[in-house]
Design an enzyme around this catalytic site. Structure first.
Site, PDB file in Angstrom:
ATOM      1  N   HIS A  99      39.054  50.201  82.358  1.00 27.62           N
ATOM      2  CA  HIS A  99      39.382  51.381  81.545  1.00 27.62           C
ATOM      3  C   HIS A  99      38.048  51.977  81.090  1.00 27.62           C
ATOM      4  O   HIS A  99      37.077  51.231  80.887  1.00 27.62           O
ATOM      5  CB  HIS A  99      40.123  51.022  80.261  1.00 27.62           C
ATOM      6  N   ASP A 102      36.353  50.155  78.286  1.00 22.53           N
ATOM      7  CA  ASP A 102      35.951  48.750  78.522  1.00 22.53           C
ATOM      8  C   ASP A 102      34.468  48.693  78.839  1.00 22.53           C
ATOM      9  O   ASP A 102      33.800  47.714  78.531  1.00 22.53           O
ATOM     10  CB  ASP A 102      36.650  48.147  79.762  1.00 22.53           C
TER      11      ASP A 102
HETATM   12  C1  XLS Z   1      49.277  46.929  79.930  1.00 21.31           C
HETATM   13  C2  XLS Z   1      48.854  47.294  81.268  1.00 21.31           C
HETATM   14  C3  XLS Z   1      47.427  47.795  81.371  1.00 21.31           C
HETATM   15  C4  XLS Z   1      47.202  48.532  82.649  1.00 21.31           C
HETATM   16  C5  XLS Z   1      45.968  49.364  82.667  1.00 21.31           C
HETATM   17  O1  XLS Z   1      50.295  46.319  79.721  1.00 21.31           O
HETATM   18  O2  XLS Z   1      49.094  46.210  82.118  1.00 21.31           O
HETATM   19  O3  XLS Z   1      46.525  46.740  81.221  1.00 21.31           O
HETATM   20  O4  XLS Z   1      47.177  47.677  83.754  1.00 21.31           O
HETATM   21  O5  XLS Z   1      45.944  50.281  81.629  1.00 21.31           O
END
Ligand code: XLS
Ligand code: CA
Ligand code: CA
Length: 371
Positions: A99, A102
């Site tokens: 993200h 991150d």
């Molecule tokens: C949350 C999601 C998230 C996505 C990416 O539950 O799994 O981590 O994979 O935003």
């Protein structure tokens, strides 16, 4: 600096090995059916669970004191980046995912945040070049900051819609810059708690508009990666708009987006929707919409998103059946959207967990490919 001093590299040693830091089944170079195991699996490490989370849960503070966390701000982002590429290289995975926030700290304005992102992306490009690592997908975090309390594209605030659009615009530019093979939209807080204060029609229309804007902008900058929607039925909102693959597909068709998108199917989200992982994969596959996979598993006794590393061999076997029947995942891959438990706080545990996940999927695929 070396961040994982006790580990040199993770090698394939076979089933007889007792070495916890070695693959027992996954042999990246082994050729099966014209493809190497690495090409079949296309494994990716999730930046957030592996390098940013600290093991905190609603009942307690973090338990993981990662060595790079002695820094803060951009120094932390740079140290984390160095540690991440050391980890990827030692583990021997070809892909990673992240993200926006991150990889670089979020500041008071989007302009400042984007400036931080630019600095890290420049460095990341160099690391990618020297390590041969590729970006499976990136995405925008549009759920952590309080501004997203009512969602992002489906927020009742026009300012937040615009702010979110600007974040995705930047995300697509980063995707192009780093050659991301896919761009992901997970719904975050796109959903609702009660219909009594929700204009569902408007929220869905705005979501549709938002995706069209992303598609148009990708065209404008010639970004050719695959767009993916990641369904999830609940958590954080009680009713998420991208409930599962079937409802997500209906939404895409309704808004004329089905040719531009595929699905990123997560195992734990399938369980939350009351489906099996293989059901979601099959539903996507038979509609030509299977794009990529978040390879984790939920706890069979818990009703929330535990994001565990996949070790259930029946699940990986049935999942690999769908993936192989699909002719592979194309530009997608198997991303470990999975976190170690808060009791596994040693950095070395990150290796152990990924090895277990990679061996489990390798075992799942071997059964089909061999017979
Ligand atoms: C949350 C999601 C998230 C996505 C990416 O539950 O799994 O981590 O994979 O935003
Ligand atoms: Ca999840
Ligand atoms: Ca996920």
């Amino acid at each position: 600096m070396t961040w994982f001093k006790t580990i040199s590299s993770v090698n394939f040693e076979g089933l007889h090995s007792n070495n916890p830091i070695a693959f027992k089944i996954y042999d990246s170079k082994e050729r099966i059916d014209g493809k190497t195991m690495a090409e079949h699996m296309r494994f990716a490490v999730a930046y957030w669970h592996t390098f940013t989370m600290d093991g905190s849960d609603p009942f307690g503070k973090g338990t993981m004191m990662r060595p790079w966390e002695r820094y803060s701000g951009m120094d932390l982002a740079k140290a984390r980046l160095e540690a991440a590429f050391e980890f990827f290289t030692k583990l021997g995975v070809p892909y990673f995912c992240f993200h926006d926030i991150d990889i670089a700290p979020e500041e008071a304005t989007l302009r400042e945040t984007n400036r931080n992102i630019d600095v890290i992306v420049e460095r990341m490009k160099d690391y990618m070049k020297s390590s041969n690592m590729k970006l499976l997908w990136n995405t925008a975090n549009m759920f952590t900051h309080p501004r997203f309390v009512h969602g992002a594209a489906s927020s009742n605030s026009a300012d937040i819609f615009a702010y979110s659009a600007a974040k995705v615009k930047k995300g697509l530019e980063v995707a192009k810059e780093l050659g991301a093979e896919n761009y992901v939209f997970w719904g975050g807080r796109e959903g609702y708690e009660t219909l009594l204060n929700t204009n569902m029609q408007l929220e869905l229309d705005n979501l549709g508009r938002f995706f069209h804007m992303a598609v148009d902008y990708a065209k404008e900058i010639s970004y050719e990666g695959q767009f993916l929607i990641e369904p999830k039925p609940k958590e954080p909102t009680s009713h998420q708009y991208d409930f599962d693959v079937a409802s997500g597909y209906a939404f895409l068709q309704n808004y004329g987006l089905e040719k531009q998108f595929k699905f990123n199917v997560e195992a734990n989200h399938a369980t939350l929707a009351g489906h099996s992982f293989e059901h979601e994969l099959r539903y996507a596959r038979v509609h030509g919409m299977l794009g990529s996979v978040d390879a984790n598993q939920g706890h069979p006794l818990l009703g929330w998103d535990t994001d565990e590393f996949p070790t259930d061999l029946q699940m990986t076997t049935l999942a690999m059946y769908e993936i192989l029947q699909n002719g592979g995942l194309g530009s997608g891959g198997l991303n470990f959207d999975a976190k170690v438990r808060r009791t596994s706080f040693e950095p070395e545990d990150l290796f152990r967990a990924h090895i277990a996940g990679m061996d489990s999927f390798a075992a799942g695929s071997r059964l089909h490919i061999k017979c």
